[in-house]
Design an enzyme around this catalytic site. Structure first.
Site, PDB file in Angstrom:
ATOM      1  N   ASP A 242      16.498 -19.907-131.222  1.00  8.80           N
ATOM      2  CA  ASP A 242      17.840 -19.367-131.418  1.00  8.80           C
ATOM      3  C   ASP A 242      17.890 -17.820-131.297  1.00  8.80           C
ATOM      4  O   ASP A 242      16.825 -17.244-130.891  1.00  8.80           O
ATOM      5  CB  ASP A 242      17.794 -19.537-133.224  1.00  8.80           C
ATOM      6  CG  ASP A 242      19.327 -19.348-133.725  1.00  8.80           C
ATOM      7  OD1 ASP A 242      20.348 -18.921-132.938  1.00  8.80           O
ATOM      8  OD2 ASP A 242      19.574 -19.770-134.842  1.00  8.80           O
TER       9      ASP A 242
HETATM   10  C1  BGC Z   1      22.823 -19.445-134.662  1.00  9.53           C
HETATM   11  C2  BGC Z   1      22.783 -20.528-133.763  1.00  9.53           C
HETATM   12  C3  BGC Z   1      23.822 -20.526-132.455  1.00  9.53           C
HETATM   13  C4  BGC Z   1      23.332 -18.844-131.785  1.00  9.53           C
HETATM   14  C5  BGC Z   1      24.329 -18.739-130.421  1.00  9.53           C
HETATM   15  C6  BGC Z   1      22.885 -18.014-133.825  1.00  9.53           C
HETATM   16  O1  BGC Z   1      23.309 -17.262-134.711  1.00  9.53           O
HETATM   17  O2  BGC Z   1      22.156 -19.652-135.615  1.00  9.53           O
HETATM   18  O3  BGC Z   1      23.236 -21.867-134.318  1.00  9.53           O
HETATM   19  O4  BGC Z   1      23.925 -21.442-131.702  1.00  9.53           O
HETATM   20  O5  BGC Z   1      23.604 -18.150-132.817  1.00  9.53           O
HETATM   21  O6  BGC Z   1      25.431 -18.309-130.923  1.00  9.53           O
END
Ligand code: BGC
Length: 737
Positions: free
Chosen positions: A278
């Site tokens: 993530d």
């Molecule tokens: C989230 C993810 C997301 C990623 C990219 C993070 O803050 O937890 O679910 O895919 O950002 O935007």
């Protein structure tokens, strides 16, 4: 022209000249008849060290003018970008969030809208995996026609915390239902040759302190709950990537958790794809890589170091990280790209068929909205009504969306601009699908008036002079924050109270993240849960209210009567003033694997509405269920009859109590559509793992054997008399039964 286009054209031209063998021998991985593993293996052997390091990390695909950061060259703009390797025909990875539709964070692609499905909770509430597939295919199709080939989708964290800010991105509290729905969504996305993730691995079930909190949970409990959801969805959907989460599990960060990544995911489940982090979830170089993390996401912006560049190169030189592991990381990434079709079917930029996409979004809400209450058959509304009041929640303009990375920027822009917060995790967005307009069209003979609800007395006065009042209430939720409690924000409870006092023929439409407190529940005539309704929400809600479609959604969550019923009545951190210390641990051992309805049973608590609950405009009668064993697996049959006047769908839910346990688990379900008067025998296969326990010593599912109690239900609490089924013990791997 991109490198992969050159290779493809060369392949075609040489093929026409009878020279395909020449290409096949110099670039054999272009041959689609070879397996993804073979193709990836051949390609890894061609890559230089720098090219390999280029593939194991993505860049943030957004410029930052304030910090003087430009858009990475070649990126379309969204969440992430990995440059390709043109000399070998490796396409770039263009990554976008897409839990509900293709995102456009901060409108990095000016004006580029997309279709939003309703909350994933609506897809789960449909109990219709085939519909979830179509939702995924819609998103995948739009993504591909915008040029994206990797979607950060597949949210499947179990709903353990009703205040959780991202519940709308996930598929509820039950591992079987969530596993099937999310698995099919992923399969749908990938059917359009777009690679999908599943996320966030694992037990990232709350937002409060998500970057640091440690989840305390025993392995067996985790295997039988949150991990079972992942296991089932991965089997069904075969996502190309697994996104590891922010939080820690029993003290170790998810993205460097050897037991979860190497042990369970890649070991026990033999997962062949790659693990991506993530955004901001990486805390080490060789520790993470050796534990199973294959790709660092946007580390230059979100992590404190670009771990998978210089620090990992140094670890390679120092011998703390091996060339073999580096090759494995790259091979996994390429393998998933081949398997999803990224080489053979690159995205083709094309206009989106918006009507087709909207139809899918509408159907998901039509099947996923849940009718919670309907006294004296207030619903469906009569199309011959003369007067109606529509009140609240900007229902004149549109329907609300949840906030954070999953937000979809609407075609046509935000219907209600200017709401707070404007900055992350905002903006607050309303999809321009006006319930008021759709209702007015449906009630063609009625005087339909709107009151914003800001002036409660005016709204009540309008309700008083209308035959029916429909009050919309909303609760905005977003990634990175949990709700402090279950109360509707602002003065919405007072608004409903005033309206229903003025007119008992009041329908409440909930546009909420999930369960909310409804102090006025006993007084209103009807309540419809419409979740975050998505791009076609207004129309779907109108069609449900007027009976053009019959509500058939069933709750994918237990609706608490009060917070005191929860395993953790206090969500530490959520309601504390800014600056208070954040919680460091959350104890999931309290409920263990008994998430949601299983907790309520164990504690002998009555929720306000049980898991699996939902009303219809018709009635269904279940015959006496029977159970038999086919090839060692139990199968349950029941005759379902639609005894009412309208066509409608019922969901046959089969719950099982394994020997020695009082707690019933959902083990199978089938949604069935029946015409008025129609009866059908419904066969439900039971998922073997729900009849088993996870034996952590032997790392396998074990059916203990003995007398199993089987219940056919309309919800987790509305059940048939138990059928007793004697089953022998059985041991084995994933398919133990
Ligand atoms: C989230 C993810 C997301 C990623 C990219 C993070 O803050 O937890 O679910 O895919 O950002 O935007």
């Amino acid at each position: 022209m991109k490198g992969n286009d050159v290779v493809r054209i060369a392949t075609v031209v040489l093929g026409l000249l009878g020279g395909s063998h020449a290409v096949a021998s110099s670039q054999p991985w272009t041959d689609p008849r070879l397996s993804p593993d073979e193709r990836a293996g051949q390609l890894v052997a061609q890559l230089t060290l720098d090219e390999k390091f280029g593939l194991i990390r993505s860049s943030f695909a957004q410029p930052d003018a304030a910090k003087g950061r430009a858009m990475p060259p070649g990126a379309l703009g969204s969440a992430g970008f990995v440059p390709g390797v043109p000399r070998l025909g490796i396409p770039a990875l263009q990554e976008s969030d897409a839990g509900l539709g293709v995102a456009n964070p901060g409108q990095v692609r000016p004006g580029d809208g997309a279709t939003a499905l309703p909350s994933s909770l609506a897809a789960a509430a449909s109990w219709n995996p085939a519909l979830a597939f179509r939702g995924g295919a819609m998103i995948g199709g739009e993504a591909s026609s915008k040029g994206f080939n990797l979607l950060l989708a597949g949210g499947i964290n179990l709903l353990r915390e009703p205040r959780g800010g991202r519940n709308f991105e996930y598929a509820g509290e039950d591992p079987l239902l969530a596993g099937r729905i999310v698995g099919e969504t992923i399969r749908g996305i990938q059917s359009r040759h777009v690679l999908s993730t599943i996320k966030h691995y694992a037990v990232n079930d709350q937002e409060t302190a998500r970057n640091s909190i440690s989840v305390k949970i025993g392995e067996r409990a985790m295997r039988e709950s949150d991990l079972l959801a992942f296991e089932l969805a991965i089997e069904r959907g075969r996502p190309g990537a697994v996104m590891c989460a922010y939080n820690r599990i029993n003290g170790t960060y998810a993205c460097e958790h050897d037991g979860l990544l190497n042990g369970i995911l890649k070991g026990d489940w033999a997962y062949p794809g790659f693990v991506m982090s993530d955004w901001g979830a990486v805390h080490s170089a060789s520790t993470a890589a050796n534990a199973g993390l294959d790709q660092q996401s946007a580390g230059e912006v979100f992590d404190d170091q670009l771990y998978f560049d210089a620090p990992l190169r140094k670890a390679l030189t120092d011998g703390q990280f091996s060339q073999a592991r580096l090759d494995d990381m790259v091979r996994r990434i390429l393998r998933s790209m081949f398997a999803a079709g990224l080489f053979d079917h690159p995205p083709v930029r094309a206009p989106v068929d918006r009507q087709a996409s909207l139809a899918v979004a509408r159907e998901v809400l039509e099947e996923g909205a849940v009718l919670l209450r309907n006294e004296r058959e207030l619903l469906p509304l009569d199309r011959q009504l003369h007067s109606m009041a529509v009140i609240g929640a900007h229902a004149d303009k549109g329907v609300p969306a949840g906030g954070g990375s999953s937000l979809v920027w609407p075609y046509g822009g935000n219907a209600v601009p200017g709401l707070e917060p404007a900055a992350w995790p905002g903006p607050v967005v309303y999809h321009p699908s006006s319930p008021l307009q759709a209702i007015s069209k449906m009630a063609a003979h009625a005087q339909v008036n709107y009151a914003s609800g800001d002036d409660i007395a005016a709204a009540a006065a309008l309700a008083a002079k209308s035959e029916v009042a429909v009050v919309f209430v909303q609760q905005w939720a977003a990634e990175s924050v949990d709700a402090a409690d279950l109360n509707l924000p602002g003065r919405q409870d007072a608004l409903v109270e005033a309206v229903v006092r003025a007119n008992p023929r009041t329908v409440v439409v909930l546009e909420t993240n999930g369960a909310v407190a409804m102090p006025w529940l006993e007084r209103v005539g009807a309540v419809l849960q419409a979740w975050y309704p998505g791009s076609a929400g207004g129309e779907a809600i109108a069609r449900l209210l007027f009976g053009e479609v019959n509500p058939s959604g069933r709750l994918p969550l237990s609706w608490p009567r009060e917070l005191a019923q929860l395993p953790r009545p206090q969500l530490e951190g959520a309601s504390q003033p800014a600056g208070s210390p954040l919680p460091t641990t959350v104890d999931y051992d309290i409920e263990g694997a008994d998430v949601g309805y299983r907790w309520y049973q164990r504690q002998h608590l009555q929720p306000l509405f049980p898991f699996g609950y939902g009303l219809s405009y018709t009635r269904f009668e279940h015959g006496t269920p029977t159970a038999r064993v086919v090839d060692g697996q139990p199968r349950v049959s029941v005759r379902v009859r639609n005894t009412g006047q309208r066509a409608g769908a019922d969901v046959v839910q089969v719950y099982v109590a394994v020997p020695g346990s009082q707690v019933r688990r959902l083990a199978g379900f089938v949604r069935v559509m029946l015409a008025p008067g129609e009866a059908r025998k419904v066969d439900v296969e039971l998922e073997p793992r729900l009849l088993s326990d996870f034996d952590i010593a032997h790392r396998r599912w074990v059916r203990r054997g003995g007398s199993y109690e089987i219940y056919v239900g309309r919800s987790a609490t509305d059940l048939s008399a138990p059928l007793k089924l004697q089953l022998p013990p059985r041991e084995g791997g994933a398919d133990a039964g």
